[in-house]
Design a protein around this motif. Sequence first.
Motif, PDB file in Angstrom:
ATOM      1  N   ASN A 160       0.700  -1.268  -0.031  1.00  0.00           N
ATOM      2  CA  ASN A 160       0.085  -0.020  -0.163  1.00  0.00           C
ATOM      3  C   ASN A 160       0.815   1.398   0.046  1.00  0.00           C
ATOM      4  O   ASN A 160       0.306   2.366   0.218  1.00  0.00           O
ATOM      5  N   GLY A 161       2.180   1.273  -0.280  1.00  0.00           N
ATOM      6  CA  GLY A 161       2.926   2.419  -0.170  1.00  0.00           C
ATOM      7  C   GLY A 161       3.426   2.792  -1.813  1.00  0.00           C
ATOM      8  O   GLY A 161       2.977   2.134  -2.543  1.00  0.00           O
ATOM      9  N   ILE A 162       4.582   3.357  -1.795  1.00  0.00           N
ATOM     10  CA  ILE A 162       4.996   3.860  -2.997  1.00  0.00           C
ATOM     11  C   ILE A 162       6.620   3.851  -3.064  1.00  0.00           C
ATOM     12  O   ILE A 162       7.101   3.904  -1.873  1.00  0.00           O
TER      13      ILE A 162
ATOM     14  N   ASN B  10       0.507  12.253   1.101  1.00  0.00           N
ATOM     15  CA  ASN B  10      -0.990  11.710   0.707  1.00  0.00           C
ATOM     16  C   ASN B  10      -0.887  10.571   0.441  1.00  0.00           C
ATOM     17  O   ASN B  10      -1.927   9.963  -0.173  1.00  0.00           O
ATOM     18  N   THR B  11       0.259   9.712   0.749  1.00  0.00           N
ATOM     19  CA  THR B  11       0.303   8.280   0.452  1.00  0.00           C
ATOM     20  C   THR B  11      -0.142   7.643   1.959  1.00  0.00           C
ATOM     21  O   THR B  11       0.441   8.060   2.879  1.00  0.00           O
ATOM     22  N   SER B  12      -1.130   6.792   1.842  1.00  0.00           N
ATOM     23  CA  SER B  12      -1.455   5.905   3.139  1.00  0.00           C
ATOM     24  C   SER B  12      -0.493   5.048   3.557  1.00  0.00           C
ATOM     25  O   SER B  12      -0.238   4.844   4.772  1.00  0.00           O
ATOM     26  N   GLY B  13       0.172   4.437   3.017  1.00  0.00           N
ATOM     27  CA  GLY B  13       1.229   3.382   3.121  1.00  0.00           C
ATOM     28  C   GLY B  13       2.803   3.979   3.339  1.00  0.00           C
ATOM     29  O   GLY B  13       2.952   5.242   3.304  1.00  0.00           O
ATOM     30  N   PRO B  14       3.682   2.895   3.404  1.00  0.00           N
ATOM     31  CA  PRO B  14       4.996   3.249   3.627  1.00  0.00           C
ATOM     32  C   PRO B  14       5.734   3.769   2.254  1.00  0.00           C
ATOM     33  O   PRO B  14       5.327   3.751   1.119  1.00  0.00           O
ATOM     34  N   VAL B  15       7.050   4.600   2.473  1.00  0.00           N
ATOM     35  CA  VAL B  15       7.468   5.384   1.003  1.00  0.00           C
ATOM     36  C   VAL B  15       8.856   4.984   1.389  1.00  0.00           C
ATOM     37  O   VAL B  15       9.551   5.074   2.236  1.00  0.00           O
ATOM     38  N   LEU B  16       9.538   4.591   0.083  1.00  0.00           N
ATOM     39  CA  LEU B  16      10.726   4.601  -0.136  1.00  0.00           C
ATOM     40  C   LEU B  16      11.374   5.370  -0.930  1.00  0.00           C
ATOM     41  O   LEU B  16      10.747   5.670  -2.178  1.00  0.00           O
ATOM     42  N   ILE B  17      12.335   6.239  -0.682  1.00  0.00           N
ATOM     43  CA  ILE B  17      12.817   7.084  -1.519  1.00  0.00           C
ATOM     44  C   ILE B  17      14.288   6.732  -1.929  1.00  0.00           C
ATOM     45  O   ILE B  17      14.855   6.358  -1.224  1.00  0.00           O
ATOM     46  N   HIS B  18      14.615   7.018  -3.185  1.00  0.00           N
ATOM     47  CA  HIS B  18      15.997   6.769  -3.546  1.00  0.00           C
ATOM     48  C   HIS B  18      16.365   7.512  -4.699  1.00  0.00           C
ATOM     49  O   HIS B  18      15.546   8.288  -5.780  1.00  0.00           O
TER      50      HIS B  18
ATOM     51  N   VAL C 212       3.198  -1.905  -5.952  1.00  0.00           N
ATOM     52  CA  VAL C 212       3.874  -0.785  -5.360  1.00  0.00           C
ATOM     53  C   VAL C 212       4.027   0.127  -6.472  1.00  0.00           C
ATOM     54  O   VAL C 212       4.964  -0.436  -7.393  1.00  0.00           O
ATOM     55  N   ALA C 213       3.611   1.275  -6.423  1.00  0.00           N
ATOM     56  CA  ALA C 213       3.598   2.342  -7.584  1.00  0.00           C
ATOM     57  C   ALA C 213       5.091   3.003  -7.425  1.00  0.00           C
ATOM     58  O   ALA C 213       5.659   3.024  -6.273  1.00  0.00           O
ATOM     59  N   ASN C 214       5.831   2.726  -8.516  1.00  0.00           N
ATOM     60  CA  ASN C 214       7.147   3.581  -8.599  1.00  0.00           C
ATOM     61  C   ASN C 214       7.088   4.884  -9.325  1.00  0.00           C
ATOM     62  O   ASN C 214       6.741   4.930 -10.463  1.00  0.00           O
ATOM     63  N   LEU C 215       7.303   6.017  -8.617  1.00  0.00           N
ATOM     64  CA  LEU C 215       7.161   7.285  -9.190  1.00  0.00           C
ATOM     65  C   LEU C 215       8.251   8.081  -9.405  1.00  0.00           C
ATOM     66  O   LEU C 215       9.144   7.764  -8.448  1.00  0.00           O
ATOM     67  N   ASN C 216       8.401   8.696 -10.541  1.00  0.00           N
ATOM     68  CA  ASN C 216       9.793   9.517 -10.810  1.00  0.00           C
ATOM     69  C   ASN C 216       9.455  10.932 -10.618  1.00  0.00           C
ATOM     70  O   ASN C 216       8.528  11.551 -11.148  1.00  0.00           O
ATOM     71  N   TYR C 217      10.381  11.696  -9.686  1.00  0.00           N
ATOM     72  CA  TYR C 217      10.252  12.991  -9.668  1.00  0.00           C
ATOM     73  C   TYR C 217      11.720  13.232  -9.903  1.00  0.00           C
ATOM     74  O   TYR C 217      12.594  13.371  -8.988  1.00  0.00           O
ATOM     75  N   PRO C 218      12.146  13.529 -10.935  1.00  0.00           N
ATOM     76  CA  PRO C 218      13.576  13.640 -11.674  1.00  0.00           C
ATOM     77  C   PRO C 218      14.289  14.912 -11.111  1.00  0.00           C
ATOM     78  O   PRO C 218      13.636  16.039 -11.318  1.00  0.00           O
ATOM     79  N   VAL C 219      15.390  14.578 -10.609  1.00  0.00           N
ATOM     80  CA  VAL C 219      16.210  15.695 -10.245  1.00  0.00           C
ATOM     81  C   VAL C 219      17.581  15.622 -10.582  1.00  0.00           C
ATOM     82  O   VAL C 219      18.060  14.243 -10.383  1.00  0.00           O
ATOM     83  N   THR C 220      18.381  16.337 -11.339  1.00  0.00           N
ATOM     84  CA  THR C 220      19.903  15.841 -11.571  1.00  0.00           C
ATOM     85  C   THR C 220      20.623  15.977 -10.402  1.00  0.00           C
ATOM     86  O   THR C 220      20.542  16.687  -9.607  1.00  0.00           O
TER      87      THR C 220
END
Length: 169
Positions: free
Chosen positions: A10-12, A72-80, A33-41
């Motif tokens: 239930n996370g992203i 706004n995500t109810s579940g856990p979040v992994l950032i990388h 698990v949705a894998n979302l891209n927020y691109p930053v150089t």
Amino acid sequence: KTKLATTLKNGIIIDLRTPSVIADSPDPRINGVANLNYPVTAAASAKGYVDSFVNDAAVRKQFGLAITKIANTSGPVLIHCTAGKDRTGWLSSMLLYAAGASDKQVMTEYLKSNDAGSDFSVDKTWLNAALTAARKNNGGSIMTYITSSSNGLGVSQDTIAKLKAKISK
């Protein structure tokens, strides 16, 4: 992969890498698990942090969108990102500030990247340079940097409240 799918149920996943880097080294798909891209150089210097994370409006927008999605995500979040220390470190620092952490707490967490070895080292002068610039552009306040739509990340007060509730769970 199965353990990660269970942990992230239930996370992203928030991937801060650019599309070209992702194309060369895509993340494995994790069912559910949705894998979302927020691109930053990538930026790995004090000047790089300031130029990108503070002075580049497009980059600030990506960080603001990522913070809003996290809140706004109810579940856990992994950032990388690629090394998990600069872009991820800045975003994690902003999340900590939004939750009410002190400068000392943020720096302690940021410097934990150095525990991973020399290939993943960060320097406190990098974070301090960007924090100083962000404060200078926003009346002396990191919270104003986080919430300002003109000189900051454009994160709403409602999102900050959701984020605090999420982090305090």
